[in-house]
Write a protein that holds these residues in place. Structure first.
Motif, PDB file in Angstrom:
ATOM      1  N   GLU A  38       0.221  -0.857   0.259  1.00  0.00           N
ATOM      2  CA  GLU A  38       0.063   0.068  -0.255  1.00  0.00           C
ATOM      3  C   GLU A  38       0.477   0.963  -0.006  1.00  0.00           C
ATOM      4  N   GLN A  39       2.035   1.082   0.536  1.00  0.00           N
ATOM      5  CA  GLN A  39       3.200   1.990   0.446  1.00  0.00           C
ATOM      6  C   GLN A  39       2.796   3.305  -1.150  1.00  0.00           C
ATOM      7  N   ARG A  60      -0.932  10.681   5.771  1.00  0.00           N
ATOM      8  CA  ARG A  60      -1.784   9.674   5.880  1.00  0.00           C
ATOM      9  C   ARG A  60      -1.729   8.593   5.839  1.00  0.00           C
ATOM     10  N   ASN A  61      -0.933   8.338   3.971  1.00  0.00           N
ATOM     11  CA  ASN A  61      -1.867   6.874   3.652  1.00  0.00           C
ATOM     12  C   ASN A  61      -0.493   6.606   4.501  1.00  0.00           C
ATOM     13  N   TYR A  62       0.871   7.433   4.515  1.00  0.00           N
ATOM     14  CA  TYR A  62       2.332   6.526   5.042  1.00  0.00           C
ATOM     15  C   TYR A  62       1.939   5.945   6.307  1.00  0.00           C
ATOM     16  N   VAL A  63       1.452   6.646   7.234  1.00  0.00           N
ATOM     17  CA  VAL A  63       1.120   6.391   8.641  1.00  0.00           C
ATOM     18  C   VAL A  63       0.395   5.580   9.147  1.00  0.00           C
ATOM     19  N   SER A  64      -0.729   5.313   8.214  1.00  0.00           N
ATOM     20  CA  SER A  64      -1.945   3.619   7.629  1.00  0.00           C
ATOM     21  C   SER A  64      -0.910   2.672   7.366  1.00  0.00           C
ATOM     22  N   THR A  65      -0.279   2.989   6.430  1.00  0.00           N
ATOM     23  CA  THR A  65       1.058   1.601   5.589  1.00  0.00           C
ATOM     24  C   THR A  65       1.662   1.327   6.997  1.00  0.00           C
ATOM     25  N   ALA A  67       2.158   1.790  10.805  1.00  0.00           N
ATOM     26  CA  ALA A  67       1.878   1.970  11.754  1.00  0.00           C
ATOM     27  C   ALA A  67       1.522   0.053  12.551  1.00  0.00           C
ATOM     28  N   LEU A  99      -3.253  13.189  13.135  1.00  0.00           N
ATOM     29  CA  LEU A  99      -1.884  12.339  13.189  1.00  0.00           C
ATOM     30  C   LEU A  99      -0.830  12.884  12.959  1.00  0.00           C
ATOM     31  N   ARG A 102       0.579  10.971  15.576  1.00  0.00           N
ATOM     32  CA  ARG A 102       1.087   9.192  14.973  1.00  0.00           C
ATOM     33  C   ARG A 102       1.953   9.255  13.610  1.00  0.00           C
TER      34      ARG A 102
END
Length: 241
Positions: A38-39, A60-65, A67, A99, A102
């Motif tokens: 997903e990165q 946001r995508n980096y954090v969710s991917t 975490a 965010l 995180r």
């Protein structure tokens, strides 16, 4: 240890051998390397050119991917610097304090390769063998932003057969600086010329660094000048046996 690889845009699209070498090296040392599909881009180019709102979805995508991972590695001091310092700032500027917190947490678990090896894994001798003369260019972000210090040099000094030759005025910028090279082409070219002169003065046939972007800039200049010196990412040397 289970380690997540953040591949970076340049490694993914132009210099995949740096990413592959990172995986080979870490697996040889007995670690599991995973690649979260997903990165995306870390958003550094967006932030550096004034497009912070456009960078927010990438943060946001980096954090969710990432975490869910305790350790993340990237073969780039530049991208790691962006993740640690720019991501929380971008989120905070957008009024997203949660965010930002995180992003700070995930950024603290994101390491440049030499940092990971020396500081986290506690290893300087990675079992590499590379019988060549090599000079090392410390890239600006690794030197000034994330402050890896002499970790890359300590790793190189343990490579069997490698003769490490000091680069004159090593701490001077090569002139790339992302869009700096486009917006200030003449200044960038003059800085590159100085760096090329320093590299060639060492007599080393190989110049290494921890960032593909700087190696692309230096290597391109050397090729255009007809120099026999080639550039090679630090990960590729450390993965050599």
């Amino acid at each position: 240890m289970r380690i997540a690889l953040f591949v970076t845009c340049l490694a993914d699209t132009l210099f995949p051998e740096a990413a592959k070498a990172t995986v080979r090296l870490l697996e040889r040392l007995g670690h599991e390397v995973v690649f979260p599909v997903e990165q995306t881009c870390c958003g550094q180019m967006h932030v550096n050119t004034g497009y912070q709102p456009e960078a927010l979805p990438l943060v946001r995508n980096y954090v969710s991917t990432f975490a869910g991972y305790d350790v993340i590695v990237a073969p780039s001091g530049s991208c790691v610097g962006s993740i640690r310092h720019q991501h929380p700032a971008v989120a905070a500027a957008a009024g997203q304090a949660g965010l930002a917190a995180r992003a700070h947490d995930v950024g603290a678990r994101t390491y440049e390769l030499s940092e990971l090896l020396v500081d986290v894994l506690g290893v300087e001798d990675v079992g590499a063998c590379f019988p060549h003369r090599v000079t090392y260019h410390p890239t600006c972000h690794s030197l000034r932003m994330i402050r890896v210090g002499d970790k890359p040099l300590r790793l190189l000094r343990h490579v069997r057969g490698l003769e490490l030759i000091e680069l004159p005025d090593a701490e001077q910028c090569c002139g790339f600086g992302g869009t700096f090279a486009l917006k200030n082409a003449e200044t960038s070219a003059a800085m590159l010329a100085d760096k090329m002169t320093a590299v060639e003065s060492t007599g080393a046939p190989i110049c290494t660094a921890g960032d593909a972007s700087c190696l692309m800039h230096i290597g391109g200049g050397l090729r255009r000048a007809g120099s026999p010196v080639r550039t090679l990412h630090l990960a590729e040397i450390l993965a050599a046996t």
